[in-house]
Write a protein that holds these residues in place. Sequence first.
Motif, PDB file in Angstrom:
ATOM      1  N   LYS A  69       0.839  -1.204   0.000  1.00  0.00           N
ATOM      2  CA  LYS A  69       0.000   0.000   0.000  1.00  0.00           C
ATOM      3  C   LYS A  69       0.870   1.248   0.000  1.00  0.00           C
ATOM      4  O   LYS A  69       1.979   1.249   0.537  1.00  0.00           O
ATOM      5  N   ALA A  70       0.351   2.311  -0.615  1.00  0.00           N
ATOM      6  CA  ALA A  70       1.099   3.563  -0.780  1.00  0.00           C
ATOM      7  C   ALA A  70       1.632   4.055   0.562  1.00  0.00           C
ATOM      8  O   ALA A  70       0.867   4.192   1.528  1.00  0.00           O
ATOM      9  N   PHE A  71       2.917   4.339   0.591  1.00  0.00           N
ATOM     10  CA  PHE A  71       3.565   4.805   1.822  1.00  0.00           C
ATOM     11  C   PHE A  71       3.031   6.190   2.205  1.00  0.00           C
ATOM     12  O   PHE A  71       2.932   7.090   1.375  1.00  0.00           O
ATOM     13  N   GLY A  72       2.656   6.357   3.498  1.00  0.00           N
ATOM     14  CA  GLY A  72       2.203   7.650   3.989  1.00  0.00           C
ATOM     15  C   GLY A  72       0.832   8.064   3.511  1.00  0.00           C
ATOM     16  O   GLY A  72       0.468   9.246   3.605  1.00  0.00           O
ATOM     17  N   TYR A  73       0.056   7.098   2.937  1.00  0.00           N
ATOM     18  CA  TYR A  73      -1.292   7.411   2.457  1.00  0.00           C
ATOM     19  C   TYR A  73      -2.168   7.839   3.634  1.00  0.00           C
ATOM     20  O   TYR A  73      -2.119   7.231   4.694  1.00  0.00           O
ATOM     21  N   PRO A  74      -2.992   8.888   3.472  1.00  0.00           N
ATOM     22  CA  PRO A  74      -3.199   9.720   2.279  1.00  0.00           C
ATOM     23  C   PRO A  74      -2.354  10.993   2.260  1.00  0.00           C
ATOM     24  O   PRO A  74      -2.398  11.746   1.287  1.00  0.00           O
ATOM     25  N   VAL A  75      -1.564  11.243   3.315  1.00  0.00           N
ATOM     26  CA  VAL A  75      -0.891  12.539   3.443  1.00  0.00           C
ATOM     27  C   VAL A  75       0.160  12.750   2.358  1.00  0.00           C
ATOM     28  O   VAL A  75       0.143  13.758   1.636  1.00  0.00           O
ATOM     29  N   LEU A  76       1.111  11.804   2.219  1.00  0.00           N
ATOM     30  CA  LEU A  76       2.195  12.004   1.250  1.00  0.00           C
ATOM     31  C   LEU A  76       1.699  12.016  -0.194  1.00  0.00           C
ATOM     32  O   LEU A  76       2.107  12.888  -0.980  1.00  0.00           O
ATOM     33  N   PRO A  77       0.828  11.084  -0.604  1.00  0.00           N
ATOM     34  CA  PRO A  77       0.300  11.189  -1.969  1.00  0.00           C
ATOM     35  C   PRO A  77      -0.421  12.505  -2.232  1.00  0.00           C
ATOM     36  O   PRO A  77      -0.275  13.100  -3.304  1.00  0.00           O
ATOM     37  N   PHE A  78      -1.202  12.981  -1.245  1.00  0.00           N
ATOM     38  CA  PHE A  78      -1.905  14.258  -1.422  1.00  0.00           C
ATOM     39  C   PHE A  78      -0.909  15.410  -1.529  1.00  0.00           C
ATOM     40  O   PHE A  78      -1.090  16.321  -2.351  1.00  0.00           O
ATOM     41  N   LEU A  79       0.148  15.369  -0.730  1.00  0.00           N
ATOM     42  CA  LEU A  79       1.173  16.417  -0.799  1.00  0.00           C
ATOM     43  C   LEU A  79       1.844  16.426  -2.158  1.00  0.00           C
ATOM     44  O   LEU A  79       2.117  17.491  -2.738  1.00  0.00           O
ATOM     45  N   TYR A  80       2.084  15.232  -2.715  1.00  0.00           N
ATOM     46  CA  TYR A  80       2.680  15.171  -4.057  1.00  0.00           C
ATOM     47  C   TYR A  80       1.759  15.811  -5.087  1.00  0.00           C
ATOM     48  O   TYR A  80       2.209  16.541  -5.975  1.00  0.00           O
ATOM     49  N   ILE A  81       0.465  15.545  -4.971  1.00  0.00           N
ATOM     50  CA  ILE A  81      -0.501  16.125  -5.913  1.00  0.00           C
ATOM     51  C   ILE A  81      -0.421  17.649  -5.884  1.00  0.00           C
ATOM     52  O   ILE A  81      -0.380  18.300  -6.943  1.00  0.00           O
ATOM     53  N   ILE A  82      -0.380  18.229  -4.695  1.00  0.00           N
ATOM     54  CA  ILE A  82      -0.307  19.687  -4.556  1.00  0.00           C
ATOM     55  C   ILE A  82       0.987  20.217  -5.163  1.00  0.00           C
ATOM     56  O   ILE A  82       0.990  21.204  -5.921  1.00  0.00           O
ATOM     57  N   MET A  83       2.111  19.559  -4.854  1.00  0.00           N
ATOM     58  CA  MET A  83       3.412  20.000  -5.371  1.00  0.00           C
ATOM     59  C   MET A  83       3.479  19.852  -6.884  1.00  0.00           C
ATOM     60  O   MET A  83       4.003  20.725  -7.591  1.00  0.00           O
TER      61      MET A  83
END
Length: 477
Positions: free
Chosen positions: A417-431
Amino acid sequence: MQEEKTGFKPSLRLIDATMLVAGSMIGSGIFIVSADIARNVGGAGWLLLIWLITGFMTLTVALSYGELSGMFPKAGGQYVYLKEAYNPLVGFVFGWTFFTVIQTATIAAVGVAFAKFTAYLIPAWDEDVVALTLGSFTISSAQLVSIVVIVVLTIINTRGVSSGKIVQTTITLAKLISLLALIVFGLFALKSDVWAANWHADNVWNLFRLNADGTTANYTMFAALGAVAAGMVGAIFSSDSWHSSTSVAGEIKNPQRNVALSLALGTILVTVVYLLANIMYTGVLTMEQMASAEKDRVAIVAAQVIFGPVGITIIAVMIMVSTFGCNNGLIMAGARVYYSMAKDGMFFKKVGTLNKKSVPGVALWLQCVIAALWSLSGKYGDLLDMISIVVVIFYVLAIIGIFRLRKTRPDIERPYKAFGYPVLPFLYIIMGISFCVLMVIYKPSYTWPGIIIAALGIPVYYLIKKKPAALVHRGGA
């Protein structure tokens, strides 16, 4: 047919998949792009911060992709993920853009970089040497060398995945060892006055335009954001192609486990090496020397400081090996995406066939032709701008796809499963979105063409859907 009897052969081990990831990432960028970053941001702190931000984004998206690779462990990688997360149209537009710009233009850029550094040993192959003149159109020796390299590597890969695997693993290990050796020697050769100048508290976080002639210019607040985004172009390009193992998942042993592991191990390894290399640069070269490096060849200037006159030869050989191995990985991985598209009826039927060595030979040669045309098209930096924005757009879509699939297909097995989900994936989307917006505003000349080429995939999709079945596959595995 041959592919129906054999299909892809799962012969790639974890180390082979990891070396494919690392080898596809490490090409020419780490030896070149820090010059452009230095010109855009001026201060050593900002130089390292851009590499840190890019490294964070790359690691986040790679670790997130582990979930997708475990869910869909088959050839095609991102094309498959986008198709499954959204619909066939989104998958096709990615595949179209991957074929027309992302992978083929990257292969061309790396091939031209190979030729440019080979010219230090063979001056007749320099990019300034005109080999052919066709009216007002000229072709340099470097462009011809690039095409020859692409053709040779395509031939190697048509002879089976084992041939490509041996080249990839051997060359990647060699360039990792040589890069680490350069870093170690560079740190031993560190100049205290240079280090102090670059990392002095009054200079380290200054953000300004540092021109190649030594002149400087200050930014307004919004222009400063654009400068950071522009500086990230080269770092993103240098860190791209980390997803190569997902494209050859059908040929990796135990793909549910090893694809995700290879993504994690490969990206972590390369990110650490890139950061160490830039720390080394700031210990032997002032920011002014980096910004003014001839033809942006920062590593050449650093090697001359570290090793003396022989440094040019050392770095030239290193980059020849590095770019050769990088292009081998890109060529190997790219063809599998077009193959998967053809099997879904989204590309020419012949592209969806395997040759007697169980590799997609037609896809490899078609990719070779387009990459060769890109080699003749323009400058290295122009290709970087065009590639970087469309690459990040599709990464953002794929990460959003993880959120969608968690809701729409919760019952699919997820070995990882995605590491740090949902915080890190969401942060990547914003960046990622922020980067794309800034690029469109501040570097429109070559970002818009990349976006337009991607958008053309929409009408092409509907045209292909109307093609007779004889021209394209309609489903199948």
